[in-house]
Design a protein around this motif. Structure first.
Motif, short mmCIF file in Angstrom:
data_model
loop_
_atom_site.label_atom_id
_atom_site.label_comp_id
_atom_site.label_asym_id
_atom_site.label_seq_id
_atom_site.Cartn_x
_atom_site.Cartn_y
_atom_site.Cartn_z
N LEU A 95 31.18 -43.89 27.36
CA LEU A 95 30.92 -42.74 28.22
C LEU A 95 31.44 -41.46 27.58
O LEU A 95 30.85 -40.39 27.74
N GLY A 96 32.54 -41.57 26.84
CA GLY A 96 33.07 -40.39 26.17
C GLY A 96 32.37 -40.07 24.87
O GLY A 96 32.26 -38.89 24.48
N LEU A 97 31.84 -41.09 24.18
CA LEU A 97 31.31 -40.89 22.83
C LEU A 97 29.80 -40.72 22.76
O LEU A 97 29.30 -39.84 22.04
N GLU A 98 29.05 -41.52 23.49
CA GLU A 98 27.60 -41.52 23.30
C GLU A 98 26.90 -40.23 23.74
O GLU A 98 25.93 -39.82 23.11
N PRO A 99 27.35 -39.55 24.81
CA PRO A 99 26.72 -38.26 25.09
C PRO A 99 26.90 -37.26 23.96
O PRO A 99 25.98 -36.48 23.66
N VAL A 100 28.04 -37.27 23.31
CA VAL A 100 28.26 -36.39 22.16
C VAL A 100 27.33 -36.78 21.02
O VAL A 100 26.72 -35.92 20.36
N ALA A 101 27.19 -38.10 20.78
CA ALA A 101 26.28 -38.56 19.74
C ALA A 101 24.85 -38.14 20.04
O ALA A 101 24.09 -37.74 19.15
N ALA A 102 24.46 -38.22 21.33
CA ALA A 102 23.11 -37.82 21.71
C ALA A 102 22.88 -36.33 21.48
O ALA A 102 21.82 -35.91 21.01
N ARG A 103 23.88 -35.51 21.80
CA ARG A 103 23.76 -34.06 21.56
C ARG A 103 23.55 -33.78 20.07
O ARG A 103 22.67 -33.00 19.69
N LEU A 104 24.35 -34.44 19.24
CA LEU A 104 24.22 -34.24 17.80
C LEU A 104 22.88 -34.76 17.28
O LEU A 104 22.24 -34.12 16.44
N SER A 105 22.45 -35.90 17.81
CA SER A 105 21.18 -36.48 17.37
C SER A 105 20.00 -35.59 17.73
O SER A 105 19.02 -35.49 16.98
N ALA A 106 20.06 -34.95 18.89
CA ALA A 106 18.97 -34.05 19.29
C ALA A 106 18.81 -32.91 18.29
O ALA A 106 17.70 -32.39 18.10
N GLU A 107 19.89 -32.55 17.65
CA GLU A 107 19.86 -31.45 16.67
C GLU A 107 19.54 -31.93 15.26
O GLU A 107 19.10 -31.14 14.42
N ARG A 108 19.71 -33.25 15.00
CA ARG A 108 19.65 -33.73 13.62
C ARG A 108 18.62 -34.80 13.34
O ARG A 108 18.31 -35.07 12.17
N LEU A 109 18.06 -35.44 14.37
CA LEU A 109 17.07 -36.48 14.13
C LEU A 109 15.83 -35.91 13.47
O LEU A 109 15.32 -34.86 13.89
N ASP A 110 15.30 -36.60 12.45
CA ASP A 110 14.02 -36.18 11.91
C ASP A 110 12.91 -36.82 12.75
O ASP A 110 13.17 -37.69 13.58
N PRO A 111 11.65 -36.39 12.57
CA PRO A 111 10.56 -36.91 13.42
C PRO A 111 10.43 -38.43 13.40
O PRO A 111 10.15 -39.05 14.42
N LEU A 112 10.65 -39.06 12.23
CA LEU A 112 10.54 -40.51 12.14
C LEU A 112 11.64 -41.19 12.95
O LEU A 112 11.38 -42.14 13.70
N GLN A 113 12.86 -40.70 12.85
CA GLN A 113 13.96 -41.26 13.62
C GLN A 113 13.73 -41.11 15.12
O GLN A 113 13.98 -42.03 15.91
N ALA A 114 13.23 -39.94 15.52
CA ALA A 114 12.95 -39.71 16.94
C ALA A 114 11.86 -40.66 17.43
O ALA A 114 11.93 -41.19 18.56
N ALA A 115 10.86 -40.92 16.58
CA ALA A 115 9.79 -41.84 16.95
C ALA A 115 10.32 -43.26 17.12
O ALA A 115 9.89 -43.99 18.02
N LEU A 116 11.27 -43.64 16.28
CA LEU A 116 11.86 -44.97 16.38
C LEU A 116 12.65 -45.13 17.68
O LEU A 116 12.63 -46.21 18.30
N VAL A 117 13.34 -44.06 18.10
CA VAL A 117 14.07 -44.10 19.37
C VAL A 117 13.08 -44.28 20.52
O VAL A 117 13.30 -45.11 21.42
N ARG A 118 12.00 -43.54 20.50
CA ARG A 118 10.99 -43.65 21.55
C ARG A 118 10.34 -45.04 21.55
O ARG A 118 10.06 -45.62 22.60
N GLN A 119 10.11 -45.57 20.36
CA GLN A 119 9.52 -46.91 20.25
C GLN A 119 10.45 -47.95 20.87
O GLN A 119 9.98 -48.86 21.58
N ALA A 120 11.74 -47.83 20.63
CA ALA A 120 12.71 -48.77 21.21
C ALA A 120 12.72 -48.65 22.73
O ALA A 120 12.78 -49.66 23.45
#
Length: 244
Positions: A110-135
């Motif tokens: 609860l303390g870590l993953e929202p921070v990771a999500a914030r960072l990922s929103a700024e840093r994921l490339d289109p392929l990585q974002a597509a993989l998250v959506r696929q999952a």
């Protein structure tokens, strides 16, 4: 028996000894302060002292035992254990510490993953974002199909992608801990597919959408909502468990 086969056999025996002793320490059958007697273990497991010494070195690396001069190998208290180790998570997940561990690591998530999500929103490339959506889509499909194994693997892929996608190596390392924790729920009495699955899959999709849109604040809020709901689900499960 050829040397290669003997080596393979010893590796199997070593893994068995580590697993049994580690589980007994976690379950309290070998309590803190207990002395591990090599002669007794050699008879019990029918293994060589070299296999036992290597097994104890593994447990020592996990902070579970420590050799003491003129005393022998002594079992250490939980405060010394590497509680983030996937192996210890498996052992705790099998036994009476399952609910304690789930609460501890959900609070950490609860303390870590929202921070990771914030960072990922700024840093994921289109392929990585597509993989998250696929999952996330695979989780929805698995829920409809009632396929617990598929749901679990998609859930692991989803959270691992976000933690690694944060671009922070330390946060990314936490993915192995999350995977081990999620796999503790594959026991029949606490399987992944539950009445909460459809709503959980929808929350994963909301997070995936925020990540794909590059919405850092939205991703933070969606991840926080997802883990908070998971905590609530776990609390319901714990209250319903016999003897708790």
């Amino acid at each position: 028996m050829t040397p290669g086969l003997q080596s393979s056999r010893e590796r199997g025996l070593h893994a068995q000894v580590v697993d049994v002793l580690g589980q007994e320490i976690v379950d309290g059958r070998l309590g803190p302060g207990s002395i591990v007697n090599l002669d007794e273990l050699a008879v019990r497991f029918s293994v060589s002292r070299s296999v036992l010494r290597e097994s104890l070195r593994v447990l020592q690396s996990l902070g579970m035992v420590e050799p003491r001069q003129r005393v022998g190998t002594q079992v250490l208290p939980r405060a010394s254990w590497d509680l983030m180790s996937p192996q210890i998570i498996v052992w705790r997940g099998r036994g009476p510490e399952y609910h304690t561990q789930m609460r501890e690591l959900l609070e950490l998530r609860l303390g870590l993953e929202p921070v990771a999500a914030r960072l990922s929103a700024e840093r994921l490339d289109p392929l990585q974002a597509a993989l998250v959506r696929q999952a996330a889509s695979a989780m929805v499909e698995a829920g409809v199909e009632g396929d617990g194994r598929k749901y679990l693997e998609a859930d692991i892929a989803f959270h691992s992608a976000i933690l690694h996608g944060s671009g922070n190596a330390v946060i990314g390392h936490f993915a192995t801990t999350v995977e081990a924790l999620l796999r503790t729920r594959t026991e029949e009495r606490r399987f992944t597919i539950t009445e909460y699955t459809p709503a959980s899959a929808a929350r994963h999709h909301a997070l995936a959408d925020a990540l794909a849109d590059g919405d850092a604040d939205g991703a933070f809020a969606a991840a926080q909502a997802l883990i908070t709901a998971t905590v609530a689900e776990f609390d319901d499960e714990r209250e319903a468990a016999p003897g708790l």
